[in-house]
Design a protein around this motif. Structure first.
Motif, PDB file in Angstrom:
ATOM      1  N   ASP A   1       0.827  -1.210   0.000  1.00 36.95           N
ATOM      2  CA  ASP A   1       0.000   0.000   0.000  1.00 36.95           C
ATOM      3  C   ASP A   1       0.861   1.259   0.000  1.00 36.95           C
ATOM      4  O   ASP A   1       0.818   2.082   0.909  1.00 36.95           O
ATOM      5  CB  ASP A   1      -0.950   0.006   1.210  1.00 36.95           C
ATOM      6  N   MET A   2       1.634   1.422  -1.104  1.00 40.69           N
ATOM      7  CA  MET A   2       2.505   2.580  -1.277  1.00 40.69           C
ATOM      8  C   MET A   2       2.254   3.173  -2.652  1.00 40.69           C
ATOM      9  O   MET A   2       2.180   2.440  -3.646  1.00 40.69           O
ATOM     10  CB  MET A   2       3.983   2.179  -1.146  1.00 40.69           C
ATOM     11  N   ALA A   3       2.120   4.500  -2.710  1.00 37.25           N
ATOM     12  CA  ALA A   3       1.865   5.160  -3.989  1.00 37.25           C
ATOM     13  C   ALA A   3       2.514   6.539  -3.993  1.00 37.25           C
ATOM     14  O   ALA A   3       2.823   7.108  -2.943  1.00 37.25           O
ATOM     15  CB  ALA A   3       0.371   5.272  -4.253  1.00 37.25           C
ATOM     16  N   ARG A   4       2.705   7.066  -5.203  1.00 40.41           N
ATOM     17  CA  ARG A   4       3.370   8.361  -5.380  1.00 40.41           C
ATOM     18  C   ARG A   4       2.449   9.315  -6.122  1.00 40.41           C
ATOM     19  O   ARG A   4       1.826   8.936  -7.131  1.00 40.41           O
ATOM     20  CB  ARG A   4       4.667   8.179  -6.168  1.00 40.41           C
ATOM     21  N   LEU A   5       2.414  10.543  -5.642  1.00 41.07           N
ATOM     22  CA  LEU A   5       1.699  11.616  -6.307  1.00 41.07           C
ATOM     23  C   LEU A   5       2.731  12.558  -6.918  1.00 41.07           C
ATOM     24  O   LEU A   5       3.597  13.073  -6.209  1.00 41.07           O
ATOM     25  CB  LEU A   5       0.817  12.372  -5.311  1.00 41.07           C
ATOM     26  N   VAL A   6       2.666  12.736  -8.235  1.00 41.77           N
ATOM     27  CA  VAL A   6       3.595  13.624  -8.939  1.00 41.77           C
ATOM     28  C   VAL A   6       2.831  14.871  -9.355  1.00 41.77           C
ATOM     29  O   VAL A   6       1.870  14.797 -10.126  1.00 41.77           O
ATOM     30  CB  VAL A   6       4.204  12.932 -10.173  1.00 41.77           C
ATOM     31  N   LEU A   7       3.296  16.011  -8.839  1.00 40.48           N
ATOM     32  CA  LEU A   7       2.661  17.295  -9.136  1.00 40.48           C
ATOM     33  C   LEU A   7       3.744  18.274  -9.574  1.00 40.48           C
ATOM     34  O   LEU A   7       4.449  18.845  -8.736  1.00 40.48           O
ATOM     35  CB  LEU A   7       1.936  17.842  -7.897  1.00 40.48           C
ATOM     36  N   GLY A   8       3.931  18.438 -10.880  1.00 45.18           N
ATOM     37  CA  GLY A   8       4.979  19.319 -11.382  1.00 45.18           C
ATOM     38  C   GLY A   8       6.344  18.834 -10.927  1.00 45.18           C
ATOM     39  O   GLY A   8       6.739  17.693 -11.181  1.00 45.18           O
ATOM     40  N   SER A   9       7.078  19.697 -10.223  1.00 47.70           N
ATOM     41  CA  SER A   9       8.428  19.353  -9.757  1.00 47.70           C
ATOM     42  C   SER A   9       8.414  18.625  -8.419  1.00 47.70           C
ATOM     43  O   SER A   9       9.477  18.320  -7.875  1.00 47.70           O
ATOM     44  CB  SER A   9       9.274  20.632  -9.622  1.00 47.70           C
ATOM     45  N   TRP A  10       7.230  18.359  -7.887  1.00 46.76           N
ATOM     46  CA  TRP A  10       7.113  17.739  -6.566  1.00 46.76           C
ATOM     47  C   TRP A  10       6.729  16.272  -6.691  1.00 46.76           C
ATOM     48  O   TRP A  10       5.938  15.893  -7.554  1.00 46.76           O
ATOM     49  CB  TRP A  10       6.047  18.458  -5.733  1.00 46.76           C
ATOM     50  N   THR A  11       7.281  15.451  -5.804  1.00 47.50           N
ATOM     51  CA  THR A  11       6.795  14.081  -5.633  1.00 47.50           C
ATOM     52  C   THR A  11       6.456  13.876  -4.161  1.00 47.50           C
ATOM     53  O   THR A  11       7.228  14.267  -3.281  1.00 47.50           O
ATOM     54  CB  THR A  11       7.843  13.027  -6.065  1.00 47.50           C
ATOM     55  N   ILE A  12       5.288  13.304  -3.935  1.00 49.11           N
ATOM     56  CA  ILE A  12       4.825  13.030  -2.573  1.00 49.11           C
ATOM     57  C   ILE A  12       4.488  11.546  -2.503  1.00 49.11           C
ATOM     58  O   ILE A  12       3.605  11.068  -3.209  1.00 49.11           O
ATOM     59  CB  ILE A  12       3.580  13.868  -2.225  1.00 49.11           C
TER      60      ILE A  12
END
Length: 386
Positions: free
Chosen positions: A77-88
């Motif tokens: 249960d791991m996922a990444r949110l990519v928003l422009g130059s940011w990764t969360i």
């Protein structure tokens, strides 16, 4: 300390407001460590632990704020949110509580959490803060390293990046279990090696790598060179040192097996070949054709080629290399194939290619200084006896 860290992190710049994150979210890992060390980049990677449903939370945030949802590990249960130059990155808490989660991490300096609440608090169950103050890297426990053997190599990469020492007991663990590293996916090893060779304290870490024989299956058996980068600008060092370190560290077979990019493999192999040629015959003694080929193949990477040279010779070559108008150090043909076909009536084919190579050589050594010179030289070459 927690409030100071929150100030450095500047959450008001993050692409998602804190109140839109799931209740109970905490920040962990590199952003916490680097914030405490006051070495945060402009866009730090934000690793967060949530109580539950990390993947669903990332999907929800991606719908609300845009960006891409990348599943990192569905089972965990791991996922990444990519928003422009940011990764969360969001990960579900591993264990019964946050303390259990932190105690399953690799090194103490990476096992510190920051609550994202109005009154932030630091959670440090393993002693990571003390290690940061001592500039020391210590494993949380031995089993955690065995759970993911890449962590054995990560200690040296962190030491190179952070200019820290590795705890003696941890070094013994790494040496004891080095045989496990080949079980790790080669792409993951490659990523750690690339970060290591780019770090400020890479040379000390590489010396330790050899002492531990940690990446012995992929290492080069060539003698180790001493690099002197004092004559290079900072930008030139950033270009030259990682390539030189990588080429000296890994064999040609090693860069292939660790699945470096095609360009990285080609650059490393070319540099190694010319290093070996330079040891057999100094570059200054090469004939004209050999010198031209050297500069054609190493035009981008000439600073790396010169790193082990005496300072005076290195400065001389770098001075010429910095001059973009130097036709030997930046070789090019004075006329292209289409122009030669039009002006001289030559058909396409191997002979045209040979003529272009000849003109490039003549220009590199100053015997062609204009297009008229090039045309006359081309006519003379065409009419010379075969």
């Amino acid at each position: 300390m927690a409030r100071q860290l929150m100030t450095r992190l500047q959450p008001e710049r993050w692409p998602i407001p804190l109140d839109r994150l799931p209740a109970g979210t905490v920040l962990v890992g590199g952003a916490v460590r680097d914030g405490l060390l006051n070495r945060l980049p402009d866009h730090p990677d934000l690793d967060m632990v949530v109580p539950a449903d990390a993947l669903e939370q990332v999907r929800k945030l991606s719908r609300e704020f845009g960006g891409a949802c990348v599943v990192l590990d569905r089972e965990r249960d791991m996922a990444r949110l990519v928003l422009g130059s940011w990764t969360i990155d969001l990960a579900r808490q591993d264990g019964d509580d946050l303390t259990a989660d932190l105690l399953r991490r690799d090194y103490r300096i990476n096992a510190i959490a920051l609550t994202l609440t109005p009154d932030p608090k630091l959670l440090d169950p393993s002693g990571g803060l003390a290690d940061l103050r001592a500039r020391r890297i210590t494993a949380v426990n031995e089993q955690n390293l065995l759970n993911d053997p890449l962590r054995l190599l990560r200690a040296l990469r962190l030491a190179a990046e952070l200019s820290m020492t590795i705890d003696e007991t941890t070094l013994e663990m790494i040496a004891r279990h080095r045989h496990l590293l080949p079980k790790v996916a080669p792409e993951r090893i490659q990523a750690e090696v690339l970060k290591l060779v780019q770090a400020n304290s890479a040379d000390q870490a590489i010396h330790l790598l050899h002492s531990l024989q940690l990446i012995a299956p992929w290492c080069s058996d060539q003698p180790q060179r001493t690099f002197n980068a004092d004559a290079l600008t900072k930008q030139e060092q950033q270009l030259a040192l990682p390539l030189a370190r990588l080429t000296q560290l890994l064999s040609d077979q090693g860069v292939n097996e660790l699945r470096f990019s095609r360009k990285q493999i080609q650059r490393s192999k070319r540099l190694r070949r010319w290093w070996m040629r330079d040891q057999q015959q100094g570059a200054d003694t090469l004939n004209e054709r050999e010198r031209l080929i050297l500069h054609q193949e190493l035009e981008e990477d000439l600073p790396a080629f010169t790193l082990a040279w005496p300072m005076e010779q290195q400065r001389e070559w770098l001075s010429r290399w910095r001059d973009q108008e130097d036709k030997l150090f930046h070789p090019s043909a004075p006329l292209n194939g289409r122009t030669l076909q039009t002006k001289l009536g030559l058909p396409p084919g191997p002979r045209l290619g040979e003529l272009i190579d000849h003109l490039c050589l003549e220009q590199a050594f100053g015997r062609i200084r204009s297009q008229d010179d090039a045309i006359q030289c081309a006519r003379a070459w065409i009419h010379k006896p075969l």
